[in-house]
Design a protein around this motif. Sequence first.
Motif: not given
Length: 366
Positions: A98, A104, A122, A226
């Motif tokens: 990722g 993503s 990720d 993330s």
Amino acid sequence: MRAIIFGAGKMGQATAWAMEKLGYELELVDLSQEALDKCNSFLNQAAKTHCIPKLEGYISKSIPRPLPDVVISALPYYHNKDIARHCIKNGIRYCDLGGNEEVSEYINGLAASSGSKPVMTDLGLAPGLVNILTENLYKQIAEEDGKKPKIVNMMVGGLPRSASKDDHFNYFCSWSIDGLINEYTENSTILNNGEIVSVKSLEGYETVSTQSLGVLEAFYTSGGSSYSLHGLKNLGASHVSYKTLRWPGHLKTIKLLIEECELDRPTLKKIFTKSCAKHKVEDCVIVYISIDEKVQELLIPPDENFSAMQRCTGYGVACAASLIGEGKYDKLFSRQPLRHGDLSFEDFNNKMEFLVEKEEDSVDEL
């Protein structure tokens, strides 16, 4: 158990070593036979290799039947859409390193709409390992203190072991120049007062006093937070950020090139390749997590085979991929992408400790 790894470069090498130690038979895919041979040199039993001229049109040929238990992409992030799309379409468990939020999000959206087996993006160092550690630490502190912490700061640096007075960058890139430029030029996201907002990368400057390396500088970069922003918000946090750690002076040089000189991506890549990828010095990875007033700091060195960055990235994705490949998450996550907090930290940590023990055994045999 069988795994196919796309990418036999530095991160793919460490990932392959770890997956073999975790009991998987391997197949490796890359555009370079030299890279495939180098990757095989780290394995006890040579993996079957697929040297392809390009990715487009060759993904299905590189994933022969019977289908593998899991596919791992250790390629640069811009290849992940194509591999993930094929895996999701054909019901193959998939994970990758990722690092690009748009990519993503696309993969997670596809998994949610048409997936039939677990998909997880990720899973590098940041995002990846630091997010798994942070979400687990948050849960521990909340349970111990009986209240939900509000402020979470994740910071990670892959650095030369010591700074140099003569180097304006004070950095070498042991992973991907393209990924580095992406981190510095794309916007970052943070959780601010309970709201997820976009902030400009290279901002949010502060100095951090670490026990391991002394004073470092920290600033926002893209991708590292993330989906921990959502996970930690759901757990009770109201402020969450991710920052990159560097030796003092690095940010000033980067801002000069990107903001003042306004250099384009090809020029930046040429400069970074010449100035940040030429050094062969010992690296280290520092992970610095603060949750309210509590701090956890880790310093990871290289080992006999791999750099610190390779260990943190390759071993982390291997531990997660091996759990996914075992089918532990098939029922719960067939139409819902896996998040960092969904992984069993106990299982993940047990596999990581097992890999470290295998490293020590390998050193003893030398």
